[in-house]
Design an enzyme around this catalytic site. Structure first.
Site, mmCIF file in Angstrom:
data_model
loop_
_atom_site.group_PDB
_atom_site.id
_atom_site.type_symbol
_atom_site.label_atom_id
_atom_site.label_comp_id
_atom_site.label_asym_id
_atom_site.label_seq_id
_atom_site.Cartn_x
_atom_site.Cartn_y
_atom_site.Cartn_z
ATOM 1 N N GLU A 58 0.892 -1.585 -0.315
ATOM 2 C CA GLU A 58 0.067 0.324 0.234
ATOM 3 C C GLU A 58 0.788 1.221 -0.141
ATOM 4 O O GLU A 58 0.549 2.745 0.294
ATOM 5 C CB GLU A 58 -1.198 0.181 1.074
ATOM 6 C CG GLU A 58 -2.135 -0.752 1.280
ATOM 7 C CD GLU A 58 -2.842 -0.427 0.006
ATOM 8 O OE1 GLU A 58 -2.778 -0.089 -0.826
ATOM 9 O OE2 GLU A 58 -4.026 -1.833 0.124
ATOM 10 N N HIS A 76 -3.191 2.189 8.384
ATOM 11 C CA HIS A 76 -4.402 1.849 7.298
ATOM 12 C C HIS A 76 -4.329 0.578 7.990
ATOM 13 O O HIS A 76 -3.467 -0.715 8.324
ATOM 14 C CB HIS A 76 -3.585 1.138 6.189
ATOM 15 C CG HIS A 76 -4.423 0.339 5.006
ATOM 16 N ND1 HIS A 76 -5.892 0.978 4.076
ATOM 17 C CD2 HIS A 76 -4.261 -0.848 4.314
ATOM 18 C CE1 HIS A 76 -6.232 -0.021 3.876
ATOM 19 N NE2 HIS A 76 -5.254 -1.078 4.359
ATOM 20 N N HIS A 78 -7.153 -3.152 8.510
ATOM 21 C CA HIS A 78 -8.580 -4.150 7.727
ATOM 22 C C HIS A 78 -9.709 -3.926 8.534
ATOM 23 O O HIS A 78 -10.078 -4.965 9.290
ATOM 24 C CB HIS A 78 -8.546 -4.919 6.950
ATOM 25 C CG HIS A 78 -7.522 -4.854 5.979
ATOM 26 N ND1 HIS A 78 -7.022 -5.715 5.669
ATOM 27 C CD2 HIS A 78 -6.779 -3.664 5.264
ATOM 28 C CE1 HIS A 78 -6.197 -5.431 3.878
ATOM 29 N NE2 HIS A 78 -6.108 -4.262 3.999
ATOM 30 N N TYR A 97 -20.863 12.579 17.922
ATOM 31 C CA TYR A 97 -19.804 13.906 18.249
ATOM 32 C C TYR A 97 -18.051 13.389 17.525
ATOM 33 O O TYR A 97 -16.964 14.854 16.878
ATOM 34 C CB TYR A 97 -20.323 14.775 19.144
ATOM 35 C CG TYR A 97 -19.738 14.317 20.330
ATOM 36 C CD1 TYR A 97 -17.967 14.177 20.569
ATOM 37 C CD2 TYR A 97 -19.891 13.697 20.925
ATOM 38 C CE1 TYR A 97 -17.475 14.062 22.210
ATOM 39 C CE2 TYR A 97 -19.708 12.750 22.732
ATOM 40 C CZ TYR A 97 -18.260 13.420 22.600
ATOM 41 O OH TYR A 97 -17.905 13.136 23.793
ATOM 42 N N HIS A 138 -12.571 -2.506 1.868
ATOM 43 C CA HIS A 138 -11.325 -2.831 2.087
ATOM 44 C C HIS A 138 -11.050 -2.575 3.602
ATOM 45 O O HIS A 138 -10.499 -3.591 4.299
ATOM 46 C CB HIS A 138 -10.280 -2.211 1.138
ATOM 47 C CG HIS A 138 -9.504 -2.450 1.304
ATOM 48 N ND1 HIS A 138 -8.347 -2.017 -0.094
ATOM 49 C CD2 HIS A 138 -8.403 -2.476 2.330
ATOM 50 C CE1 HIS A 138 -6.977 -1.714 0.873
ATOM 51 N NE2 HIS A 138 -6.997 -2.667 1.601
ATOM 52 N N TYR A 193 -9.498 19.837 23.437
ATOM 53 C CA TYR A 193 -9.587 19.180 24.322
ATOM 54 C C TYR A 193 -7.989 18.239 25.025
ATOM 55 O O TYR A 193 -7.345 18.401 24.190
ATOM 56 C CB TYR A 193 -10.020 17.833 23.591
ATOM 57 C CG TYR A 193 -10.674 16.958 24.437
ATOM 58 C CD1 TYR A 193 -11.975 16.934 25.655
ATOM 59 C CD2 TYR A 193 -9.621 15.505 24.251
ATOM 60 C CE1 TYR A 193 -12.003 15.957 26.084
ATOM 61 C CE2 TYR A 193 -10.206 13.907 24.686
ATOM 62 C CZ TYR A 193 -11.098 14.491 25.894
ATOM 63 O OH TYR A 193 -11.008 13.011 27.095
#
Length: 198
Positions: A58, A76, A78, A97, A138, A193
């Site tokens: 990837e 990334h 799955h 939110y 994916h 935050y």
């Protein structure tokens, strides 16, 4: 990622940009066998400059983010719930939110074969103005200023997908969704935050 249930086997990958070098996980190596020596490094054109293992398949997605955004880390996965949602909708409905932490409603990038430039282009369009997206059939992509931040966004995205799937599964009821105004207010509050400088 394995212990949090976000990947199975060798699926998923991470990258961190250090200067003009992008450090990435290698292709096809189980996470429980990875060592620091297994990390590979490529330049922004994808030429390998560090390590001996083949970089993740990837790599086009990671490089697309590092070339076009100020993100320093990409994750990334799955993840099961997020991948399930990617098969159902074009955008994760704003059921919580925390979508504000990703820049707004999370889009689903149209399907393309893994590891292709087409997938990288689809992902970049889905990421416009966002720090996370789903990849149809994916998985997920999130990015951030640090690896911790990108990873936390991945975990939040998977949680929101699980929440929406759970709420949507109650017969005869439809989840209440947040308005764009409510999401914008949450996004503004989320900017301050936590602890300053941490």
């Amino acid at each position: 990622m394995v212990s949090d249930g976000l990947v199975v086997g060798t699926s998923g990958n991470v990258s961190v940009r250090v200067g003009d070098v992008v450090l990435v996980t290698p292709s096809g190596v189980p996470y429980d066998r990875l060592t620091p020596d297994d990390v590979t490094g490529v330049d922004l054109e994808g030429r390998q400059v560090l390590g001996t293992l083949v970089p993740t398949s990837e790599l086009p997605m990671h490089l697309a983010v590092h070339r076009t955004t100020d993100a320093r880390a990409v994750v990334h996965t799955h993840a099961v719930h997020a991948t399930a949602v990617s098969t159902l909708v074009a955008e994760l409905p704003p059921v919580h939110y925390m979508a504000g932490a990703l820049g707004g409603p999370v889009r689903v990038a149209p399907y393309a074969t893994y590891g292709t430039e087409e997938l990288a282009r689809n992902m970049l369009r889905a990421l416009e103005g966002r720090t996370g997206c789903l990849l149809q059939n994916h998985g997920t992509v999130t990015c951030g200023a640090t690896l911790d931040q990108a990873y936390d966004r991945t975990a939040q995205l998977e949680w929101m997908c699980r929440l929406w799937l759970t709420a949507s599964s109650v017969p005869g009821l439809t989840p209440a969704l947040l308005t764009p105004e409510q999401l914008a207010q949450a996004e503004e509050r989320l900017r301050t935050y936590g602890q300053p400088g941490r």
